[in-house]
Design a protein around this motif. Structure first.
Motif, PDB file in Angstrom:
ATOM      1  N   ALA A 466       0.859  -1.193   0.000  1.00 22.83           N
ATOM      2  CA  ALA A 466       0.000   0.000   0.000  1.00 22.83           C
ATOM      3  C   ALA A 466       0.898   1.248   0.000  1.00 22.83           C
ATOM      4  CB  ALA A 466      -0.899  -0.012   1.228  1.00 22.83           C
ATOM      5  N   PRO A 467       0.451   2.350  -0.603  1.00 22.20           N
ATOM      6  CA  PRO A 467       1.350   3.498  -0.781  1.00 22.20           C
ATOM      7  C   PRO A 467       1.510   4.405   0.444  1.00 22.20           C
ATOM      8  CG  PRO A 467      -0.771   3.948  -1.795  1.00 22.20           C
ATOM      9  CD  PRO A 467      -0.841   2.538  -1.269  1.00 22.20           C
ATOM     10  N   ARG A 491      -9.780   8.903   7.971  1.00 26.72           N
ATOM     11  CA  ARG A 491     -10.022  10.197   7.334  1.00 26.72           C
ATOM     12  C   ARG A 491      -8.806  10.820   6.666  1.00 26.72           C
ATOM     13  NH1 ARG A 491     -13.270   9.299  11.307  1.00 26.72           N
ATOM     14  NH2 ARG A 491     -11.823   9.813  12.965  1.00 26.72           N
ATOM     15  N   ARG A 492      -7.587  10.533   7.161  1.00 28.50           N
ATOM     16  CA  ARG A 492      -6.435  11.235   6.593  1.00 28.50           C
ATOM     17  C   ARG A 492      -5.697  10.422   5.529  1.00 28.50           C
ATOM     18  NH1 ARG A 492      -7.844  13.009  11.227  1.00 28.50           N
ATOM     19  NH2 ARG A 492      -7.623  15.167  11.882  1.00 28.50           N
ATOM     20  N   LEU A 493      -5.605   9.104   5.702  1.00 25.50           N
ATOM     21  CA  LEU A 493      -4.826   8.293   4.750  1.00 25.50           C
ATOM     22  C   LEU A 493      -5.688   7.402   3.852  1.00 25.50           C
ATOM     23  CD1 LEU A 493      -2.531   9.377   6.482  1.00 25.50           C
ATOM     24  CD2 LEU A 493      -1.555   7.101   6.576  1.00 25.50           C
ATOM     25  N   GLY A 494      -6.928   7.195   4.217  1.00 20.42           N
ATOM     26  CA  GLY A 494      -7.853   6.468   3.336  1.00 20.42           C
ATOM     27  C   GLY A 494      -7.695   4.955   3.319  1.00 20.42           C
ATOM     28  N   LEU A 495      -6.850   4.391   4.191  1.00 20.17           N
ATOM     29  CA  LEU A 495      -6.626   2.944   4.123  1.00 20.17           C
ATOM     30  C   LEU A 495      -7.834   2.146   4.624  1.00 20.17           C
ATOM     31  CD1 LEU A 495      -4.279   1.192   3.149  1.00 20.17           C
ATOM     32  CD2 LEU A 495      -3.526   0.964   5.503  1.00 20.17           C
ATOM     33  N   ALA A 503      -6.162  -2.163   6.907  1.00 21.09           N
ATOM     34  CA  ALA A 503      -6.256  -1.219   8.031  1.00 21.09           C
ATOM     35  C   ALA A 503      -5.903  -1.928   9.336  1.00 21.09           C
ATOM     36  CB  ALA A 503      -7.656  -0.621   8.095  1.00 21.09           C
ATOM     37  N   ILE A 504      -6.387  -3.161   9.489  1.00 19.91           N
ATOM     38  CA  ILE A 504      -6.053  -3.931  10.702  1.00 19.91           C
ATOM     39  C   ILE A 504      -4.545  -4.193  10.753  1.00 19.91           C
ATOM     40  CG2 ILE A 504      -6.273  -6.219  11.772  1.00 19.91           C
ATOM     41  CD1 ILE A 504      -9.220  -6.177  11.104  1.00 19.91           C
ATOM     42  N   GLU A 505      -4.000  -4.526   9.583  1.00 19.34           N
ATOM     43  CA  GLU A 505      -2.562  -4.801   9.515  1.00 19.34           C
ATOM     44  C   GLU A 505      -1.743  -3.554   9.876  1.00 19.34           C
ATOM     45  OE1 GLU A 505      -2.204  -7.097   5.827  1.00 19.34           O
ATOM     46  OE2 GLU A 505      -0.029  -6.727   6.023  1.00 19.34           O
TER      47      GLU A 505
END
Ligand code: FAD
Length: 554
Positions: A466-467, A491-495, A503-505
């Motif tokens: 992921a970037p 809200r800030r990184l969109g993951l 996101a969990i990772e």
């Protein structure tokens, strides 16, 4: 942005012209407008900026084709007015933050000549209502050309597709850009600060807002000459706090989205599903490498945090699979989100899906509370302009012109593919990271990369593939007032909206950087990570999706 501790210290010792309550689209827009007119402004939000409805939208800058359809069928002049107003606002939203917005083409599949004529005429009316602000004129594609362009349309019985254009935007980052622009212009902004009550002067007018700062538990009293209630779905609660017994004005409506992998060959265009079982429309929209599908419209309350249910996901999939191939299943869902629309009671309509998405600026004569009620994201600027006019009318009657129509938001200086390529070449970073930084931060991407120059370890990806990089987390704490894992990943990184599993990772890495930046003790770090992961797991379980046991170690 200024340091949180400085702002907390200053708020209690300052007398403001305006105190804006709520830092979603409406409040952030009002705060920027007021500050730019030279009013001394503070904006507080009970949670993170944009953490309620404003980050759960369909992310469209639009007049609303569905409302135009209702206007046509029911000869409803109110709906026409709302659509026209929003279409004209669309252009300002696009122009003021090009790094967070874009133009999308939508296909409306047609299954008969009657459909084709109906939608083509409707879309010409949509173009016409936009006037000079039209983005691209609508047109019709016959079956063969429609299928060549939209490889995933279900061809069975397809007559053709009517095409039109609307805007798309990154709602939560747009919200932050408004807040940061307000702060840059000299306004005071504070998240995790809930208004819990008011005090009044001897004439019964509001004198202070009593605020609980939720990070430290500090109690603050905000003195201001005007109080602007921009709390979206919570507006009736604030109205009740200011004037006990006042009649509620809002009806709340829940809307959900599911996020799916973008099907191969889907391209950059969106599809509008024109008819649902309950007489609505559904969008299937390419969104940051995924397919965003929504939305629903059911009456709601504030009793619980909105979440997506299995039945709602199945409703969306059922309609999607009638129009698109290959069919998607519930197990393919990678993320989902739910929000609550604040709709102003019109008196006539009972079904929320039929209610006009108009807004109202209410000035309560006794307490002086000004409430921004209803509306939608696309008209946030216009609502703010009218709300701040009302503030000035109440202060000394002198209304100065709003400056927000053509006010470039923070980060808007560079946003192109070339900007990302330059960034990649100059800073030696991977092209996907450069593109992501420019998309999320615009020209502020350079500030993120300054952190990498000072500490190369911050150039590392938060999760492989992921970037998002570690420097973003540090930047968001120092410059965007991020206070928790969800503030960062959602809200800030969109993951979080991209993929719950990722996101969990990412939760542990993000939690550990936050701990360093915010001085959390080790026990708190572990607890924050666990709570975040549990929340995501609960959301997925509500949908009946089994997430793999992604890493939760510190
Ligand atoms: C599913 C869905 C899809 C949508 N899609 C679109 C779309 O594509 N395009 C469009 O134009 N519109 C869309 N909308 C509408 C749009 O999202 C909303 O109109 C808009 O976000 C409302 O913003 P707001 O600031 O009024 O409310 P919110 O974003 O809910 O903000 C209110 C804020 O007030 C804060 N608050 C509450 N109580 C207090 C307190 N006591 N003290 C301090 N702060 C407090 C909350 O924490 C919250 O952050 C959609 C809405 C939904 C639900």
């Amino acid at each position: 942005m200024q340091q949180r501790s400085e702002i907390v210290g200053r708020i209690g010792a300052t007398s403001y012209d305006v105190c804006v309550i709520g830092g979603g689209a409406s409040g952030a827009g009002c705060a920027l407008d007021a500050q730019l007119r030279g009013l001394k402004t503070v904006v507080v939000d009970a949670g993170d900026f944009g953490s309620a409805t404003s980050s759960a939208s369909t992310k469209l800058i639009h007049g609303g084709l569905r409302y135009l359809q209702q206007a046509m069928v029911e000869w409803d002049i109110g709906q026409y007015r709302v659509v026209r107003g929003a279409l004209r606002e669309r252009i300002f939203m696009l122009r003021n933050a090009p790094h967070l917005t874009g133009v999308l083409e939508f296909a409306v599949p047609c299954f008969s000549l009657i459909d084709a004529v109906y939608y083509s005429v409707g879309l010409k009316l949509y173009d016409w209502l936009a006037g000079k602000a039209v983005l691209r004129s609508s047109f019709f594609l016959g079956r063969t050309r429609a299928l060549a362009r939209f490889a995933n349309l279900n061809g069975s019985g397809l007559f053709g597709a009517a095409l039109y254009s609307d805007g798309q935007f990154d709602d939560s980052r747009y919200n932050l850009a408004l807040i940061r622009s307000c702060s840059d212009a000299g306004g005071d902004v504070l998240n995790y600060a809930a208004v819990t009550g008011f005090t009044k002067d001897r004439h019964g007018r509001l004198a202070t807002a009593e605020v609980e700062e939720r990070q430290s538990g500090t109690h603050l009293s905000i003195r201001a000459n005007a109080f602007l209630n921009a709390t979206g779905p919570f507006s009736d609660r604030l109205r009740e706090m200011a004037s006990p017994g006042i009649t509620p004005r809002l009806i709340l409506s829940k809307g959900v989205h599911i996020v799916l992998p973008l099907p191969a060959g889907f391209g950059n265009d969106a599809v509008l599903i024109p008819k649902t079982e309950d007489g609505r429309v559904i969008f299937a929209i390419p969104w940051q490498g995924r397919l965003l599908v929504g939305t629903t419209d059911t009456e709601a309350t504030l009793d619980e945090v909105p979440s997506v249910t299995r039945a709602e996901a199945e409703y969306l999939l059922r309609h999607l699979n009638r129009y698109l191939t290959p069919p998607s299943t519930r197990s393919a869902i990678v993320s989902a989100m739910a929000g609550v629309r604040p709709l102003v009671r019109s008196g006539k309509r009972s079904r929320t899906s039929k209610m006009v998405r108009d807004y109202e600026i209410e000035v309560e004569p006794r307490s002086g509370l000004i409430s921004v009620l209803g509306g939608k994201w696309t008209v946030y600027r216009l609502m703010a302009e009218h709300a701040v006019d009302a503030v000035q009318r109440g202060l000394n009657g002198k209304i100065t012109p709003s400056r927000t129509r053509n006010y470039a938001l923070l980060g808007s200086e560079s946003h192109t593919i070339e900007a990302a390529e330059n960034l990649a070449a100059i800073h030696g970073i991977a092209p996907d990271i450069a593109r992501h930084l420019v998309d999320k931060f615009g020209s502020c991407a350079l500030r993120v990369l300054e952190l990498v120059r000072a500490d190369a370890s911050l150039g590392a990806r938060i999760v492989p593939g992921a970037p998002q990089i570690a420097a973003e987390v540090v930047y968001c704490v120092r410059e965007e007032m991020a206070m928790g894992i969800e503030d960062i990943l959602s809200r800030r990184l969109g993951l979080q909206s991209f993929d719950w599993r990722l996101a969990i990772e990412a939760a542990s890495a993000v939690g550990n950087i936050l701990a360093r930046e915010l001085g959390w003790p080790r026990t708190r770090t572990g607890e924050e990570i666990r709570l975040y992961v549990d929340r995501i797991r609960a959301s997925s379980e509500a949908l009946g999706i089994d997430l793999v046991h992604a890493g939760t170690t510190q």
